[in-house]
Design a protein around this motif. Structure first.
Motif, PDB file in Angstrom:
ATOM      1  N   THR A  60      -1.731   8.435 -13.108  1.00 33.75           N
ATOM      2  CA  THR A  60      -2.599   9.239 -11.780  1.00 33.75           C
ATOM      3  C   THR A  60      -2.858   8.130 -10.792  1.00 33.75           C
ATOM      4  OG1 THR A  60      -4.571   8.873 -13.004  1.00 33.75           O
ATOM      5  CG2 THR A  60      -3.616  11.015 -13.301  1.00 33.75           C
ATOM      6  N   ARG A  61      -2.663   7.006 -11.004  1.00 35.51           N
ATOM      7  CA  ARG A  61      -2.755   5.836  -9.772  1.00 35.51           C
ATOM      8  C   ARG A  61      -1.997   6.061  -8.623  1.00 35.51           C
ATOM      9  NH1 ARG A  61      -3.262   3.233 -14.666  1.00 35.51           N
ATOM     10  NH2 ARG A  61      -1.199   3.114 -14.591  1.00 35.51           N
ATOM     11  N   ALA A  62      -0.744   6.848  -8.703  1.00 34.78           N
ATOM     12  CA  ALA A  62       0.129   7.091  -7.540  1.00 34.78           C
ATOM     13  C   ALA A  62      -0.439   8.397  -6.749  1.00 34.78           C
ATOM     14  CB  ALA A  62       1.483   7.236  -8.001  1.00 34.78           C
ATOM     15  N   LEU A  63      -0.400   8.345  -5.285  1.00 38.16           N
ATOM     16  CA  LEU A  63      -0.587   9.487  -4.630  1.00 38.16           C
ATOM     17  C   LEU A  63       0.845   9.907  -4.228  1.00 38.16           C
ATOM     18  CD1 LEU A  63      -3.865   8.525  -2.692  1.00 38.16           C
ATOM     19  CD2 LEU A  63      -3.698   9.987  -4.828  1.00 38.16           C
ATOM     20  N   VAL A  64       1.566  10.728  -4.524  1.00 37.61           N
ATOM     21  CA  VAL A  64       2.811  11.027  -4.168  1.00 37.61           C
ATOM     22  C   VAL A  64       2.785  12.067  -3.094  1.00 37.61           C
ATOM     23  CG1 VAL A  64       4.842  12.100  -5.063  1.00 37.61           C
ATOM     24  CG2 VAL A  64       3.472  10.544  -6.540  1.00 37.61           C
TER      25      VAL A  64
ATOM     26  N   LEU B 142      -6.952   4.884  -0.695  1.00 36.37           N
ATOM     27  CA  LEU B 142      -6.606   4.258  -2.069  1.00 36.37           C
ATOM     28  C   LEU B 142      -7.618   3.687  -2.748  1.00 36.37           C
ATOM     29  CD1 LEU B 142      -3.196   2.675  -0.625  1.00 36.37           C
ATOM     30  CD2 LEU B 142      -3.575   4.928  -1.832  1.00 36.37           C
ATOM     31  N   ARG B 143      -8.632   2.792  -2.502  1.00 34.94           N
ATOM     32  CA  ARG B 143      -9.611   2.302  -2.989  1.00 34.94           C
ATOM     33  C   ARG B 143     -10.580   3.268  -3.630  1.00 34.94           C
ATOM     34  NH1 ARG B 143      -6.186  -0.840  -2.106  1.00 34.94           N
ATOM     35  NH2 ARG B 143      -5.526   0.390  -3.817  1.00 34.94           N
TER      36      ARG B 143
ATOM     37  N   VAL C  90       0.861  -1.215   0.055  1.00 34.33           N
ATOM     38  CA  VAL C  90      -0.019   0.066   0.092  1.00 34.33           C
ATOM     39  C   VAL C  90       0.918   1.315   0.005  1.00 34.33           C
ATOM     40  CG1 VAL C  90      -2.010  -0.984   1.095  1.00 34.33           C
ATOM     41  CG2 VAL C  90      -0.093  -0.081   2.525  1.00 34.33           C
ATOM     42  N   VAL C  91       2.148   0.915   0.302  1.00 33.10           N
ATOM     43  CA  VAL C  91       2.986   2.365   0.261  1.00 33.10           C
ATOM     44  C   VAL C  91       4.184   1.845  -0.277  1.00 33.10           C
ATOM     45  CG1 VAL C  91       4.488   3.796   1.783  1.00 33.10           C
ATOM     46  CG2 VAL C  91       2.180   3.330   2.653  1.00 33.10           C
ATOM     47  N   LEU C  92       4.698   2.821  -1.044  1.00 35.75           N
ATOM     48  CA  LEU C  92       6.296   2.489  -1.670  1.00 35.75           C
ATOM     49  C   LEU C  92       7.010   3.831  -1.620  1.00 35.75           C
ATOM     50  CD1 LEU C  92       8.288   1.237  -3.800  1.00 35.75           C
ATOM     51  CD2 LEU C  92       7.049   2.672  -5.548  1.00 35.75           C
ATOM     52  N   MET C  93       8.125   3.495  -0.665  1.00 33.65           N
ATOM     53  CA  MET C  93       9.220   4.627  -0.321  1.00 33.65           C
ATOM     54  C   MET C  93      10.290   4.651  -1.296  1.00 33.65           C
ATOM     55  SD  MET C  93       8.924   5.295   3.714  1.00 33.65           S
ATOM     56  CE  MET C  93       7.526   6.151   4.434  1.00 33.65           C
ATOM     57  N   ILE C  94      10.841   5.521  -1.788  1.00 34.91           N
ATOM     58  CA  ILE C  94      12.162   5.729  -2.600  1.00 34.91           C
ATOM     59  C   ILE C  94      12.684   6.659  -2.150  1.00 34.91           C
ATOM     60  CG2 ILE C  94      13.086   5.722  -4.896  1.00 34.91           C
ATOM     61  CD1 ILE C  94      10.437   4.530  -5.942  1.00 34.91           C
ATOM     62  N   ASP C  95      14.117   6.616  -1.856  1.00 26.97           N
ATOM     63  CA  ASP C  95      15.152   7.613  -1.414  1.00 26.97           C
ATOM     64  C   ASP C  95      16.531   7.446  -1.973  1.00 26.97           C
ATOM     65  OD1 ASP C  95      15.883  10.206  -0.359  1.00 26.97           O
ATOM     66  OD2 ASP C  95      15.613   9.592   1.687  1.00 26.97           O
ATOM     67  N   GLY C  96      17.385   8.258  -2.078  1.00 27.34           N
ATOM     68  CA  GLY C  96      18.772   8.346  -2.537  1.00 27.34           C
ATOM     69  C   GLY C  96      19.518   8.516  -1.345  1.00 27.34           C
ATOM     70  N   VAL C  97      20.270   7.353  -0.906  1.00 30.03           N
ATOM     71  CA  VAL C  97      21.056   7.520   0.249  1.00 30.03           C
ATOM     72  C   VAL C  97      22.531   7.776  -0.096  1.00 30.03           C
ATOM     73  CG1 VAL C  97      21.535   6.212   2.449  1.00 30.03           C
ATOM     74  CG2 VAL C  97      19.200   5.914   1.594  1.00 30.03           C
ATOM     75  N   HIS C  98      23.158   8.586   0.522  1.00 33.17           N
ATOM     76  CA  HIS C  98      24.853   8.604   0.343  1.00 33.17           C
ATOM     77  C   HIS C  98      25.399   7.466   1.178  1.00 33.17           C
ATOM     78  CE1 HIS C  98      25.078  12.459  -1.716  1.00 33.17           C
ATOM     79  NE2 HIS C  98      23.912  12.855  -1.079  1.00 33.17           N
ATOM     80  N   PHE C  99      26.213   6.930   0.618  1.00 31.02           N
ATOM     81  CA  PHE C  99      27.115   5.531   1.152  1.00 31.02           C
ATOM     82  C   PHE C  99      28.484   5.842   0.344  1.00 31.02           C
ATOM     83  CE2 PHE C  99      28.323   1.454   2.126  1.00 31.02           C
ATOM     84  CZ  PHE C  99      27.861   1.014   3.254  1.00 31.02           C
TER      85      PHE C  99
ATOM     86  N   ARG D 217      -1.744  14.701   4.549  1.00 29.86           N
ATOM     87  CA  ARG D 217      -2.460  15.293   5.561  1.00 29.86           C
ATOM     88  C   ARG D 217      -3.797  15.270   4.896  1.00 29.86           C
ATOM     89  NH1 ARG D 217      -0.403  19.159   8.752  1.00 29.86           N
ATOM     90  NH2 ARG D 217       0.952  17.594   8.980  1.00 29.86           N
ATOM     91  N   ARG D 218      -4.110  15.134   3.635  1.00 30.20           N
ATOM     92  CA  ARG D 218      -5.307  15.305   2.885  1.00 30.20           C
ATOM     93  C   ARG D 218      -6.261  14.064   2.946  1.00 30.20           C
ATOM     94  NH1 ARG D 218      -5.845  20.312   0.815  1.00 30.20           N
ATOM     95  NH2 ARG D 218      -3.975  21.457   0.229  1.00 30.20           N
ATOM     96  N   LEU D 219      -5.442  12.838   3.139  1.00 30.29           N
ATOM     97  CA  LEU D 219      -6.221  11.475   3.464  1.00 30.29           C
ATOM     98  C   LEU D 219      -6.968  11.220   4.734  1.00 30.29           C
ATOM     99  CD1 LEU D 219      -3.328   9.224   1.640  1.00 30.29           C
ATOM    100  CD2 LEU D 219      -5.358  10.338   0.629  1.00 30.29           C
ATOM    101  N   GLY D 220      -6.760  12.295   5.554  1.00 29.87           N
ATOM    102  CA  GLY D 220      -7.368  12.089   7.030  1.00 29.87           C
ATOM    103  C   GLY D 220      -6.873  10.943   7.711  1.00 29.87           C
ATOM    104  N   LEU D 221      -5.699  10.605   7.740  1.00 32.18           N
ATOM    105  CA  LEU D 221      -5.136   9.244   8.471  1.00 32.18           C
ATOM    106  C   LEU D 221      -4.835   9.658   9.920  1.00 32.18           C
ATOM    107  CD1 LEU D 221      -2.289   8.259   6.111  1.00 32.18           C
ATOM    108  CD2 LEU D 221      -4.683   7.744   6.090  1.00 32.18           C
TER     109      LEU D 221
END
Length: 267
Positions: A98-102, A246-247, A18-27, A174-178
């Motif tokens: 448009t399926r991704a809520l970013v 999401l649904r 339900v969640v995908l997180m992507i980040d660039g990490v310095h190593f 914030r707009r998803l009301g979680l």
């Protein structure tokens, strides 16, 4: 190498993400693109690694293409939390439409704005951004941030432009009301940085790095070492609310597509 092959060979079709997180990490002297998924029970999964910064459009597209090829569903809504890179944002749009809520990481936004400011101004601007992002009402948060943009526009136009870019997507969650704790967890990519703190700890005795492949191997080994110790996502009790949002997004898109088809038929 076996650890790296294990991570990069995982069948993602068996995961209800339900969640995908992507980040660039310095190593060391490199940047590693890291993708982590969260399933409907709140469990975290390392999905993929690739050398290259999130500003590198080729690396971003290659990472997402690999995830899709291994079974990541792109035919329904998912929350995608990213560091704010425009190249990564475009790659997500190309794959998910448009399926991704970013959700763009609020902490990266703070840093990016601060980098455009003299040291003397940074504390007050950071306080103003913190106040806005702590506001539970998304519309009020947006007004506060728009006011800050106007106050910066003349004296610090670079900071104003940095804050303005992608601003709405820093308020997506914030707009998803979680519930509050789940919201706090999902407005940044800190989860990935926390994972890599463990990777760095495991690799701390390595003094000589022989290129990006070696770094990927150690990253995979460290991630797999850390994964069994993962706690479920903080605030995971609120995930059903996220799934419902999401649904609802899927239903709204389906309704919109049906309306377009009706107009075409009428024409």
């Amino acid at each position: 190498q076996r650890k790296l092959d294990e991570v990069m060979g995982r069948d993602l079709s068996v995961l209800d993400l339900v969640v995908l997180m992507i980040d660039g990490v310095h190593f060391a002297d490199h940047v590693v693109l890291v993708a982590v998924g969260v399933d409907a029970t709140g469990r975290k999964h390392v999905l993929g690694l690739r050398e290259g910064a999130t500003e590198n459009s080729t690396a971003c597209k290659a990472l997402l293409a690999d995830l899709e090829q291994r079974g990541l569903r792109t035919d329904r809504a998912i929350l995608v939390v990213i560091d704010g890179s425009q190249a990564l944002r475009k790659a997500i749009r190309d794959v998910f439409g448009t399926r991704a809520l970013v959700q763009r990481c609020q902490e990266h936004k703070r840093r990016n704005v601060a980098d455009e400011l003299p040291l003397s101004v940074r504390p007050s601007v950071r306080r103003a951004m913190n106040q806005a992002y702590k506001t539970r009402d998304a519309d009020r948060a947006k007004r506060l941030l728009d006011n800050l943009i106007r106050s910066l526009a003349d004296g610090h136009p670079g900071a104003a432009a940095s804050l303005r870019e992608g601003l709405d997507e820093t308020l997506t969650v914030r707009r998803l009301g979680l519930p509050e704790w789940l919201e706090r967890t999902l407005v940044t990519t800190n989860l990935i940085e926390n994972l890599f703190s463990r990777v760095r700890e495991i690799a701390r005795r390595v003094k000589r790095w022989r290129g990006g492949t070696m770094i990927l191997r150690w990253s995979a080994a460290g991630a797999l070492e850390a994964e069994p110790r993962f706690h479920r996502l903080r605030g995971h009790a609120g995930i059903p609310t996220l799934v419902a949002a999401l649904r609802a997004h899927d239903a709204k898109r389906a309704g919109g597509e049906a309306s377009v088809d009706a107009v075409k038929k009428a024409a």
